[in-house]
Scaffold this motif. Structure first.
Motif, mmCIF file in Angstrom:
data_model
loop_
_atom_site.group_PDB
_atom_site.id
_atom_site.type_symbol
_atom_site.label_atom_id
_atom_site.label_comp_id
_atom_site.label_asym_id
_atom_site.label_seq_id
_atom_site.Cartn_x
_atom_site.Cartn_y
_atom_site.Cartn_z
ATOM 1 N N ALA A 197 0.781 -1.126 -0.075
ATOM 2 C CA ALA A 197 0.113 0.101 0.070
ATOM 3 C C ALA A 197 0.848 1.250 -0.045
ATOM 4 C CB ALA A 197 -0.981 -0.025 1.217
ATOM 5 N N LYS A 255 2.026 2.056 -3.517
ATOM 6 C CA LYS A 255 0.972 2.547 -4.224
ATOM 7 C C LYS A 255 0.488 3.937 -3.842
ATOM 8 C CE LYS A 255 -2.177 -1.372 -5.194
ATOM 9 N NZ LYS A 255 -3.521 -1.951 -4.895
ATOM 10 N N ALA A 256 0.600 4.374 -2.447
ATOM 11 C CA ALA A 256 0.726 5.831 -2.047
ATOM 12 C C ALA A 256 1.803 6.648 -2.983
ATOM 13 C CB ALA A 256 0.784 5.928 -0.788
ATOM 14 N N ILE A 271 0.948 7.158 -6.646
ATOM 15 C CA ILE A 271 0.184 8.173 -6.836
ATOM 16 C C ILE A 271 0.735 9.634 -6.587
ATOM 17 C CG2 ILE A 271 -1.896 9.296 -6.145
ATOM 18 C CD1 ILE A 271 -2.569 6.622 -7.730
ATOM 19 N N GLN A 284 1.112 12.644 -9.268
ATOM 20 C CA GLN A 284 0.986 13.912 -8.925
ATOM 21 C C GLN A 284 1.610 14.837 -9.038
ATOM 22 O OE1 GLN A 284 -1.075 12.426 -5.166
ATOM 23 N NE2 GLN A 284 -2.096 14.540 -5.415
ATOM 24 N N GLU A 290 -2.983 18.339 -6.060
ATOM 25 C CA GLU A 290 -4.358 18.056 -5.763
ATOM 26 C C GLU A 290 -5.027 18.066 -6.987
ATOM 27 O OE1 GLU A 290 -2.681 20.328 -4.024
ATOM 28 O OE2 GLU A 290 -2.472 19.241 -2.161
ATOM 29 N N PHE A 347 -4.290 15.030 -8.907
ATOM 30 C CA PHE A 347 -5.144 13.843 -8.554
ATOM 31 C C PHE A 347 -6.573 13.915 -9.320
ATOM 32 C CE2 PHE A 347 -7.876 11.259 -5.940
ATOM 33 C CZ PHE A 347 -7.161 10.364 -5.826
ATOM 34 N N ALA A 398 -7.987 10.942 -11.382
ATOM 35 C CA ALA A 398 -9.343 10.369 -11.223
ATOM 36 C C ALA A 398 -10.476 10.101 -12.135
ATOM 37 C CB ALA A 398 -9.968 11.111 -9.898
ATOM 38 N N SER A 404 -8.106 1.323 -13.236
ATOM 39 C CA SER A 404 -7.686 1.837 -11.920
ATOM 40 C C SER A 404 -6.698 3.221 -11.978
ATOM 41 C CB SER A 404 -6.883 0.493 -11.257
ATOM 42 O OG SER A 404 -6.324 0.960 -10.274
ATOM 43 N N ILE A 405 -6.851 3.764 -11.089
ATOM 44 C CA ILE A 405 -6.043 5.005 -10.990
ATOM 45 C C ILE A 405 -4.671 4.680 -10.861
ATOM 46 C CG2 ILE A 405 -6.083 5.465 -8.188
ATOM 47 C CD1 ILE A 405 -6.314 8.537 -9.255
ATOM 48 N N PHE A 406 -4.241 3.538 -10.326
ATOM 49 C CA PHE A 406 -3.042 3.042 -10.093
ATOM 50 C C PHE A 406 -2.323 2.726 -11.490
ATOM 51 C CE2 PHE A 406 -4.723 1.978 -6.126
ATOM 52 C CZ PHE A 406 -4.154 2.905 -5.293
ATOM 53 N N THR A 433 -4.048 4.825 0.883
ATOM 54 C CA THR A 433 -3.228 4.119 -0.182
ATOM 55 C C THR A 433 -3.137 4.929 -1.343
ATOM 56 O OG1 THR A 433 -3.845 1.764 0.745
ATOM 57 C CG2 THR A 433 -3.155 1.977 -1.473
ATOM 58 N N GLY A 482 -2.552 7.889 -1.436
ATOM 59 C CA GLY A 482 -1.538 9.212 -0.930
ATOM 60 C C GLY A 482 -2.345 9.980 0.096
ATOM 61 N N TYR A 504 -10.237 18.131 -3.390
ATOM 62 C CA TYR A 504 -9.196 17.176 -3.199
ATOM 63 C C TYR A 504 -10.076 16.275 -2.366
ATOM 64 C CZ TYR A 504 -5.242 14.480 -1.927
ATOM 65 O OH TYR A 504 -4.443 13.414 -1.794
ATOM 66 N N GLN A 520 -12.553 8.336 -4.957
ATOM 67 C CA GLN A 520 -11.774 7.177 -5.842
ATOM 68 C C GLN A 520 -11.339 6.037 -5.121
ATOM 69 O OE1 GLN A 520 -10.833 7.896 -8.968
ATOM 70 N NE2 GLN A 520 -9.735 5.724 -9.210
ATOM 71 N N GLU A 569 -12.230 2.668 -6.527
ATOM 72 C CA GLU A 569 -11.366 1.415 -6.685
ATOM 73 C C GLU A 569 -11.909 0.015 -6.261
ATOM 74 O OE1 GLU A 569 -8.333 1.156 -8.050
ATOM 75 O OE2 GLU A 569 -8.506 3.404 -8.891
ATOM 76 N N MET A 591 -14.432 -1.194 -8.631
ATOM 77 C CA MET A 591 -13.620 -1.872 -9.645
ATOM 78 C C MET A 591 -13.169 -2.893 -9.439
ATOM 79 S SD MET A 591 -12.000 1.176 -11.878
ATOM 80 C CE MET A 591 -11.229 2.140 -10.583
ATOM 81 N N TYR A 618 -17.505 12.450 -9.021
ATOM 82 C CA TYR A 618 -16.321 13.092 -8.826
ATOM 83 C C TYR A 618 -16.729 14.691 -8.876
ATOM 84 C CZ TYR A 618 -13.484 8.991 -9.765
ATOM 85 O OH TYR A 618 -12.922 7.837 -9.742
#
Lengths: 226, 80
Positions: A172, A175-176, A179, A183, A194, A197, A201, A210-212, B30, B32, B53, B60, B64, B67, B77
């Motif tokens: 995790a 992953k953070a 992101i 960003q 911000e 992000f 999204a 997925s945003i990842f 996770t 951020g 934000y 999100q 997630e 999904m 959003y």
């Protein structure tokens, strides 16, 4: 809703007088069911003695004291036994006759008492409402539960679940960081991390991904020009 | 004035997800995010008004989860 007051209570600094914080929290009790809350209070058990630590008004104090005098009542049960005690209609026969009578006399027809978990002494947060069934409402109960958790944290002067306390697995955390890097990369184009992000999204929604994955694409090296 | 895409509110999305607040908080971290657990709950319940934000990172996190269960992005959003 008193968003500013909630913000102050949630983000209050640790040097704020604890009693000021509790008084602030009592004002927010009215948000649980706007227009229907007659009063709220905090009952604490010290040894064998119950007392009201904070209250929104005298009505709540008098209803707490009616219970202490009778030696039983929902606020005492909630504090002592760590159990939620919801009385949907005080006009119906119940186990706390003395409390029911005192409440009806001042126009209170339902009550909700929630244990405050993790406090130094057993304690409960009490709400008294002017209509029956007020706390059947799911949203009211959830806001009441949130307020109870915030108060318990503030009574401990703790910062439970605070910013920076990150109970994340290694995966995790990676992953953070992914992101965050995306960003930073996108912030040049979008103005701030911000806003970057939000752009990622919305792209995630448009592409149903997925945003990842979006972040990985953004950080992937571009084609090498010959 | 705020502008949203179509979809569920944070509160509706939270209910649909069947997550606990702690699980949602970890999902936000996770991504951020640096919100406190109780703040996340307050934003979902709308007792604390989220900025763009804050709204979108919670949305999100919920999307997630959706999904990962084979569904789309149910939570709206916020553009601004």
């Amino acid at each position: 809703m008193s968003s500013v007051e909630w913000s102050r209570l949630l983000r209050g600094s640790s040097d704020t007088d604890p009693m000021d914080r509790l008084r602030q929290a009592m004002r927010l009790g009215h948000d649980v069911a706007p227009g229907l809350i007659a009063g709220c209070s905090i009952t604490e058990l010290d040894g064998t003695k119950y007392s009201t630590q904070a209250s929104s008004d005298q009505l709540a104090v008098s209803l707490d004291e009616a219970q202490y005098e009778a030696g039983r009542g929902p606020c005492m049960t909630a504090a002592r036994d760590h159990q939620i005690h919801h009385l949907e209609d005080l006009r119906a026969a119940g186990q706390f006759e003395h409390f029911n009578s005192a409440a009806i006399e001042v126009g209170v027809l339902s009550s909700l008492s929630l244990p405050l978990e993790g406090t130094y002494r057993p304690a409960a947060l009490n709400f008294y409402a002017t209509s029956p069934g007020v706390f059947v409402n799911r949203r009211s109960r959830r806001i009441a539960a949130l307020l109870a958790r915030v108060i318990a944290a503030r009574m401990l002067q703790s910062d439970s679940g605070s910013r920076g306390a990150r109970p994340l697995s290694t995966e995790a955390q990676k992953k953070a960081e992914l992101i965050h890097r995306a960003q930073v990369r996108l912030a040049i184009e979008h103005g701030s991390p911000e806003q970057a992000f939000t752009a990622m999204a919305i792209r995630s929604r448009e592409e149903v991904r997925s945003i990842f994955d979006i972040a990985r694409d953004l950080l992937a090296p571009g084609p090498v020009s010959s | 004035m705020s502008a949203f895409t179509s979809g569920l509110s944070l509160d509706q999305g939270m209910l649909a997800s069947e997550l606990t607040y702690e699980e949602l908080w970890v999902a936000v971290l996770t991504l951020g995010g640096e919100l406190a657990e109780l703040e996340v709950e307050a934003y979902v319940l709308d007792v604390l008004t989220p900025g763009v934000y804050e709204h979108n990172i919670i949305a999100q996190a919920l999307n997630e989860v959706s999904m990962s269960r084979g569904n789309d992005h149910p939570v709206a959003y916020r553009y601004h």
